[in-house]
Design an enzyme around this catalytic site. Structure first.
Site, PDB file in Angstrom:
ATOM      1  N   TYR A 138      -9.748  -0.966   4.782  1.00  0.00           N
ATOM      2  CA  TYR A 138      -8.646  -1.811   5.229  1.00  0.00           C
ATOM      3  C   TYR A 138      -9.255  -3.122   5.685  1.00  0.00           C
ATOM      4  O   TYR A 138     -10.158  -3.124   6.528  1.00  0.00           O
ATOM      5  CB  TYR A 138      -7.890  -1.160   6.390  1.00  0.00           C
ATOM      6  CG  TYR A 138      -6.827  -0.180   5.962  1.00  0.00           C
ATOM      7  CD1 TYR A 138      -5.884  -0.505   4.994  1.00  0.00           C
ATOM      8  CD2 TYR A 138      -6.746   1.079   6.558  1.00  0.00           C
ATOM      9  CE1 TYR A 138      -4.902   0.401   4.614  1.00  0.00           C
ATOM     10  CE2 TYR A 138      -5.764   1.991   6.182  1.00  0.00           C
ATOM     11  CZ  TYR A 138      -4.841   1.633   5.210  1.00  0.00           C
ATOM     12  OH  TYR A 138      -3.874   2.521   4.839  1.00  0.00           O
ATOM     13  N   ASP A 159      -2.068  -2.650  -0.667  1.00  0.00           N
ATOM     14  CA  ASP A 159      -0.601  -2.586  -0.525  1.00  0.00           C
ATOM     15  C   ASP A 159      -0.136  -2.529   0.938  1.00  0.00           C
ATOM     16  O   ASP A 159       0.972  -2.109   1.228  1.00  0.00           O
ATOM     17  CB  ASP A 159      -0.027  -1.398  -1.331  1.00  0.00           C
ATOM     18  CG  ASP A 159      -0.632  -0.057  -0.949  1.00  0.00           C
ATOM     19  OD1 ASP A 159      -1.370   0.001   0.059  1.00  0.00           O
ATOM     20  OD2 ASP A 159      -0.374   0.940  -1.659  1.00  0.00           O
ATOM     21  N   HIS A 196       1.132   3.997  -2.102  1.00  0.00           N
ATOM     22  CA  HIS A 196       0.761   4.483  -0.771  1.00  0.00           C
ATOM     23  C   HIS A 196       1.600   5.714  -0.378  1.00  0.00           C
ATOM     24  O   HIS A 196       1.982   5.893   0.777  1.00  0.00           O
ATOM     25  CB  HIS A 196       0.953   3.365   0.266  1.00  0.00           C
ATOM     26  CG  HIS A 196      -0.066   3.373   1.377  1.00  0.00           C
ATOM     27  ND1 HIS A 196      -1.125   2.512   1.409  1.00  0.00           N
ATOM     28  CD2 HIS A 196      -0.168   4.135   2.493  1.00  0.00           C
ATOM     29  CE1 HIS A 196      -1.840   2.737   2.503  1.00  0.00           C
ATOM     30  NE2 HIS A 196      -1.281   3.726   3.182  1.00  0.00           N
TER      31      HIS A 196
HETATM   32  C1  FNR Z   1      -2.120   7.759   3.669  1.00  0.00           C
HETATM   33  N1  FNR Z   1      -2.578   6.848   2.720  1.00  0.00           N
HETATM   34  C2  FNR Z   1      -3.625   6.014   3.045  1.00  0.00           C
HETATM   35  N2  FNR Z   1      -4.153   5.170   2.104  1.00  0.00           N
HETATM   36  C3  FNR Z   1      -5.212   4.401   2.391  1.00  0.00           C
HETATM   37  O1  FNR Z   1      -5.658   3.656   1.535  1.00  0.00           O
HETATM   38  N3  FNR Z   1      -5.787   4.450   3.633  1.00  0.00           N
HETATM   39  C4  FNR Z   1      -5.320   5.261   4.620  1.00  0.00           C
HETATM   40  O2  FNR Z   1      -5.868   5.301   5.729  1.00  0.00           O
HETATM   41  C5  FNR Z   1      -4.184   6.046   4.347  1.00  0.00           C
HETATM   42  N4  FNR Z   1      -3.645   6.843   5.312  1.00  0.00           N
HETATM   43  C6  FNR Z   1      -2.656   7.733   4.981  1.00  0.00           C
HETATM   44  C7  FNR Z   1      -2.211   8.648   5.939  1.00  0.00           C
HETATM   45  C8  FNR Z   1      -1.263   9.600   5.597  1.00  0.00           C
HETATM   46  C9  FNR Z   1      -0.803  10.584   6.627  1.00  0.00           C
HETATM   47  C10 FNR Z   1      -0.743   9.646   4.279  1.00  0.00           C
HETATM   48  C11 FNR Z   1       0.263  10.693   3.870  1.00  0.00           C
HETATM   49  C12 FNR Z   1      -1.167   8.730   3.344  1.00  0.00           C
HETATM   50  C13 FNR Z   1      -2.072   6.891   1.326  1.00  0.00           C
HETATM   51  C14 FNR Z   1      -2.867   7.891   0.494  1.00  0.00           C
HETATM   52  O3  FNR Z   1      -4.174   7.433   0.240  1.00  0.00           O
HETATM   53  C15 FNR Z   1      -2.228   8.135  -0.886  1.00  0.00           C
HETATM   54  O4  FNR Z   1      -2.007   6.920  -1.533  1.00  0.00           O
HETATM   55  C16 FNR Z   1      -0.908   8.922  -0.823  1.00  0.00           C
HETATM   56  O5  FNR Z   1      -0.912   9.838   0.243  1.00  0.00           O
HETATM   57  C17 FNR Z   1      -0.682   9.654  -2.140  1.00  0.00           C
HETATM   58  O6  FNR Z   1       0.540  10.273  -2.158  1.00  0.00           O
HETATM   59  P1  FNR Z   1       0.749  11.857  -1.839  1.00  0.00           P
HETATM   60  O7  FNR Z   1      -0.261  12.637  -2.639  1.00  0.00           O
HETATM   61  O8  FNR Z   1       0.570  12.025  -0.360  1.00  0.00           O
HETATM   62  O9  FNR Z   1       2.149  12.082  -2.281  1.00  0.00           O
END
Ligand code: FNR
Length: 367
Positions: A139, A167, A260
């Protein structure tokens, strides 16, 4: 708890939902606003049916792929997700070990509740054959000094790729988090940023961490990151063909087609629906070795099969990992990966695909 009693991701999700406190459950499961994109991510998979082939020798089914130029055992990666300690006290150490033992590439998040160096050590100790890569998700902090120091730490800790999440210029509005005033419990921190907020109360960390995303991030910044690190860069959160071409121009080695998990822009296009356009754009440029991954809504092996048939190199799995971690720590995550891997190899055998290369586009028809 005997993990073998869980036969599907849904089985683990059911138990995890019953175990988690409401505000943690809300944080894990929710999408933004009306959650239209969260649902669309699932619906996109149901739009396809598998037009399977029979009488192919599938006595051996091989799921190996090439990913950023190296051989890996499976196209199933663990998506970067914040705060694994909310699911289990061992947090990212447990999920990292589970990934290494399962041969599934692991993407550590900037917002981990364990320092990235400790996650690396835990992963490597379980990665006995050294066969599985681990990547780091960035990030971009408004304070570019902090951003630089995190990239340098990830580099020094031997992460093999930098996944820059693009994103989140601002946080999506997740209503359950707003209603619950979601925050980290005492003793839990965004460990990689701990130095940056020394002296702050623990409860301050989530608000701090999510308030630090840089909304001024643009394509030019990617070139500057390339000067800091030897790691290849992937951009996560791309849904448009023209943005994929810009990613190539910016020197990225790949993209993750993702919204995301429906947590950012509500009413955004479903990630599986976005995949073919991104692949078409990239193909037009014949960018050799440019890897296109996809995530969002993958809950079954046949979902993975469909993503690969549309042309994805690999997939990332998000929430199912958190359900496994909640229910059984390391063993729970191992079980989730085992279930998805079993389902994938079963679907490959039943569709007449002895290897990943044979999962071709003609095996899908509209459902
Ligand atoms: C995320 N995601 C996410 N992405 C990222 O780049 N950095 C992060 O710290 C996080 N944190 C995060 C926390 C939680 C609780 C969730 C559910 C998701 C997004 C993650 O990488 C991914 O793109 C999605 O979760 C994919 O979708 P599904 O498999 O959860 O449906």
């Amino acid at each position: 708890l005997d993990m073998s009693t869980f036969l599907t991701v849904r089985d683990l999700e059911r138990v995890a939902r019953a175990e988690l406190p409401p505000s943690t459950l809300g944080y894990f499961k929710s999408g933004a606003e009306s959650q239209t994109t969260l649902r669309a991510n699932r619906r996109a998979f149901r739009k396809w049916a598998i037009d399977y082939r029979v009488m192919v020798d599938v006595s051996r089914v091989d799921t190996r792929i090439r990913l950023l130029g190296r051989d890996v055992a499976t196209p199933i990666l663990i998506a970067p997700m914040a705060y694994h300690c909310l699911a289990h006290p061992d947090g990212e150490l447990a999920s990292a070990r589970a990934a290494a033992k399962s041969g599934a590439p692991y993407v550590a998040t900037t917002l981990a509740t364990k320092p990235l160096e400790e996650i690396a050590t835990a992963f490597d100790a379980a990665n006995t054959a050294g066969a599985t890569p681990r990547w780091f998700q960035l990030y971009v902090n408004k304070d570019r000094g902090i951003t630089r120091s995190i990239i340098e730490r990830a580099d020094a800790a031997g992460y093999e790729a930098l996944v820059v999440t693009v994103d989140v210029p601002v946080m999506g509005r997740r209503l359950s988090d707003l209603r619950n005033a979601f925050t980290l419990p005492p003793g839990m921190t965004a460990a990689n940023l701990a130095d940056a907020v020394q002296g702050a109360k623990n409860a301050y960390h989530h608000a701090y961490a999510t308030g630090r995303h840089d909304p001024s991030l643009t394509w030019r910044d990617i070139a500057s990151f390339r000067e800091i690190t030897r790691m290849p860069i992937l951009l996560k959160g791309i849904v448009r063909g023209d943005d994929a071409l810009r990613a190539i121009d910016a020197g990225a080695s790949g993209v993750v087609v993702s919204n995301h998990g429906g947590r950012q822009l509500d009413n955004a296009i479903a990630s599986l629906d976005a995949l073919p356009r991104v692949l078409d754009a990239v193909a037009s440029r014949q960018a050799a070795g440019f890897d296109v991954l996809v995530d969002g809504g993958i809950r079954w092996g046949t979902d993975i099969f469909k993503a690969l048939a549309l042309g994805a190199r690999a997939v990332m799995v998000g929430r199912p990992i958190l359900w496994g971690l909640t229910v059984g720590g390391e063993a729970g995550v191992v079980r989730v990966l085992q279930i998805l891997q079993n389902e994938l190899t079963t679907s490959m055998a039943l569709a007449g695909c002895p290897d990943i290369a044979s999962i071709t586009r003609d095996l899908l028809v509209p459902a």
